[in-house]
Design a protein around this motif. Structure first.
Motif, mmCIF file in Angstrom:
data_model
loop_
_atom_site.group_PDB
_atom_site.id
_atom_site.type_symbol
_atom_site.label_atom_id
_atom_site.label_comp_id
_atom_site.label_asym_id
_atom_site.label_seq_id
_atom_site.Cartn_x
_atom_site.Cartn_y
_atom_site.Cartn_z
ATOM 1 N N HIS A 12 -0.747 92.242 -2.595
ATOM 2 C CA HIS A 12 -1.071 91.418 -3.769
ATOM 3 C C HIS A 12 -0.038 90.368 -3.850
ATOM 4 O O HIS A 12 -0.485 89.288 -4.376
ATOM 5 C CB HIS A 12 -0.789 92.478 -4.844
ATOM 6 N N ASP A 68 -1.493 86.450 -3.931
ATOM 7 C CA ASP A 68 -1.023 85.415 -5.209
ATOM 8 C C ASP A 68 -0.014 84.246 -4.781
ATOM 9 O O ASP A 68 -0.185 83.273 -5.513
ATOM 10 C CB ASP A 68 -0.308 86.470 -6.162
ATOM 11 N N GLN A 88 -2.224 81.886 -3.441
ATOM 12 C CA GLN A 88 -2.973 81.039 -4.363
ATOM 13 C C GLN A 88 -2.094 80.156 -5.134
ATOM 14 O O GLN A 88 -2.601 78.979 -5.395
ATOM 15 C CB GLN A 88 -3.577 82.035 -5.490
ATOM 16 N N LEU A 137 0.669 81.159 -11.993
ATOM 17 C CA LEU A 137 0.596 81.870 -10.765
ATOM 18 C C LEU A 137 2.123 82.238 -10.451
ATOM 19 O O LEU A 137 2.363 83.350 -9.947
ATOM 20 C CB LEU A 137 -0.007 81.011 -9.740
ATOM 21 N N ILE A 142 2.635 85.316 -12.321
ATOM 22 C CA ILE A 142 1.936 86.365 -11.866
ATOM 23 C C ILE A 142 2.794 87.052 -10.617
ATOM 24 O O ILE A 142 2.950 88.335 -10.327
ATOM 25 C CB ILE A 142 0.661 86.080 -11.422
ATOM 26 N N CYS A 143 3.337 85.942 -9.827
ATOM 27 C CA CYS A 143 3.857 86.462 -8.634
ATOM 28 C C CYS A 143 5.423 87.302 -8.999
ATOM 29 O O CYS A 143 5.693 88.103 -8.449
ATOM 30 C CB CYS A 143 4.458 85.295 -7.648
ATOM 31 N N ASP A 184 4.210 90.625 -9.746
ATOM 32 C CA ASP A 184 4.083 91.468 -8.527
ATOM 33 C C ASP A 184 5.555 91.841 -7.917
ATOM 34 O O ASP A 184 5.670 92.967 -7.343
ATOM 35 C CB ASP A 184 3.343 90.410 -7.364
#
Length: 331
Positions: free
Chosen positions: A137, A141, A144, A160, A163-164, A167
Motif C-alpha cells: 500500500h 501511494d 501516486q 497524498l 495518506i503515506c 500508511d
C-alpha cells in the motif's frame, strides 16, 4: 448501562494483550523517521508528531465491540511460529497460508483435537502478511504522490503525503509489534505446555514487559536511535527478510521469561532488561526505516513485465485461492 459496561470489561480482559504500549511504538516510529536517508521520503518528518501520536491506532481496531474488525485485525498482530512448524516452505500468500492451516486442522481434528484447536488463523497469526500487504500500500501511494508532484498537482500531492503518513502508521505498528519477542511465539501471554523452568503462566507478563517496564525506564526516541543498526534490506527478497526479522525477535522470547522470573521488570536499573528493550525496539526502528526507504525507491517505476497474480495463466496459480503466490524478488 452498567450491565453493558460489565460485559465490555469482561470481553477486554479475555482478549490477548496488545503490542508494545504507546510509548515504545511512538519511540520506534520517531526513530525510524528521523533516521531516513537524505534521498528517502523525508517529507514524512513533517508528519512525525502525527505518526507518533497515532502509532497504536491499529490496536483500537481489535475491540470485541466491533466484531468484524476484530476478527480481521487480531491475527495481524501476532506470529505464533511454533503452531505452524509443520508448514515448510511458508506460503507467499495470506490465503494459501490460511488454507494450509485449515487442511492441517482437519487432518488433526479426530486424531489430536487438542492440537487441532490451536491450528487456525487466530492462534497462528498473520503478521508477516500484514507487514508485506501494508508495505505494498505504501509503495502504491508513494507512486501516486510522485505522479502528483510531477504533474504539478500541489494540493493533491499534499493529500497524498498525508495518506503515506497514515500508511506508515499502520506499517510501523505491525513492524513494531514484530520486534516485541512475545508477539512471535505461542507463549505470548504466559507460558504454555511443558514448563521445566517454572516460568509464569500469568498473561500479565506481556504488559509487564512491554508497557509497565518501558514506562519505568522512560524509553525515548534517543534511546532507540542510539542502538539502531546500519541500513540494510535495500535489495533482496523482502518477505524473506521480514520472516528473518520476526524469527530474530522471537529468539529473545525465553529471555523475557527469564528476566521476569528474577523480577527484572520491577527494577529500573536492571541492565539486562534495559538492554533487551533497547535492542528489540531498535531492531524494529531499523526495519521500519529500511522498509520506508525501500518503498520510496520502489515507487519510482513499475516493472511492466511483472505477472498478474490473479491471472490463471500465471505460473503457480492456485484455483483454491484464485491467485498465484508472490514471486521471490531477485533484486
Amino acid at each position: 448501562m452498567i450491565k453493558r459496561l460489565a460485559l465490555l470489561l469482561t470481553a477486554l480482559s479475555a482478549s490477548p494483550a496488545f503490542g508494545w504500549g504507546h510509548q515504545a511504538h511512538s519511540a520506534i516510529d520517531r526513530a525510524a523517521i528521523a533516521a531516513l536517508p537524505a534521498d528517502g521520503p523525508i517529507f514524512l518528518r513533517a508528519y512525525s508528531d502525527y505518526i507518533a501520536a497515532s502509532s497504536t491506532i491499529p490496536d483500537g481496531w481489535r475491540n470485541a465491540s466491533e466484531p468484524f474488525s476484530k476478527i480481521e485485525e487480531d491475527p495481524n498482530h501476532g506470529w505464533f511460529r511454533e503452531r505452524f512448524a509443520f508448514l515448510k516452505p511458508l506460503p507467499r500468500s495470506r490465503y494459501a497460508f490460511l488454507l494450509a492451516l485449515y487442511r492441517e486442522n482437519q487432518r488433526l481434528l479426530h486424531s489430536d483435537p487438542a492440537s487441532a484447536a490451536w491450528i487456525n488463523v487466530r492462534w497462528t497469526g498473520t503478521l508477516p502478511f500484514a507487514i508485506m500487504e501494508q508495505y505494498g500500500h505504501l509503495v502504491a501511494d508513494m507512486r501516486q504522490l510522485r505522479t502528483a508532484r510531477a504533474n504539478g498537482e500541489a494540493q493533491n500531492a499534499k493529500f497524498l503525503e498525508q495518506i503515506c503518513a497514515f500508511d506508515v502508521i499502520r506499517l510501523g505498528h505491525y513492524v513494531g509489534d514484530g520486534s516485541q519477542p512475545l508477539h512471535d511465539t505461542m507463549n505470548s501471554d504466559g507460558w504454555r505446555g511443558l514448563n521445566p523452568h517454572g516460568y509464569t503462566a500469568d498473561g500479565s507478563i506481556h504488559a509487564r514487559f512491554e508497557t509497565a517496564y518501558v514506562k519505568l525506564i522512560d524509553l525515548t526516541e534517543g534511546d532507540v536511535r542510539q542502538h539502531m543498526a546500519p541500513r540494510s534490506h535495500e535489495e533482496g527478497d523482502l518477505f524473506d527478510a521480514v520472516l528473518s526479522y520476526l524469527n530474530a525477535a522471537g529468539d529473545h522470547m525465553e529471555t523475557v521469561y527469564q528476566l521476569d522470573k528474577r523480577g527484572s521488570f520491577s527494577r529500573q536499573s536492571d541492565p539486562d532488561a534495559r538492554a533487551l528493550v533497547y535492542a528489540t525496539t531498535a531492531a524494529g526502528a531499523s526495519m521500519l526505516r529500511d522498509m520506508i526507504a525501500r518503498a520510496w525507491s520502489e515507487s519510482q517505476a513499475i516493472d511492466a513485465n511483472l505477472a498478474n497474480p490473479l491471472d490463471p495463466q500465471t505460473p503457480g496459480y492456485d484455483p483454491t485461492t484464485g491467485s498465484a503466490p508472490a514471486k521471490v524478488d531477485p533484486n
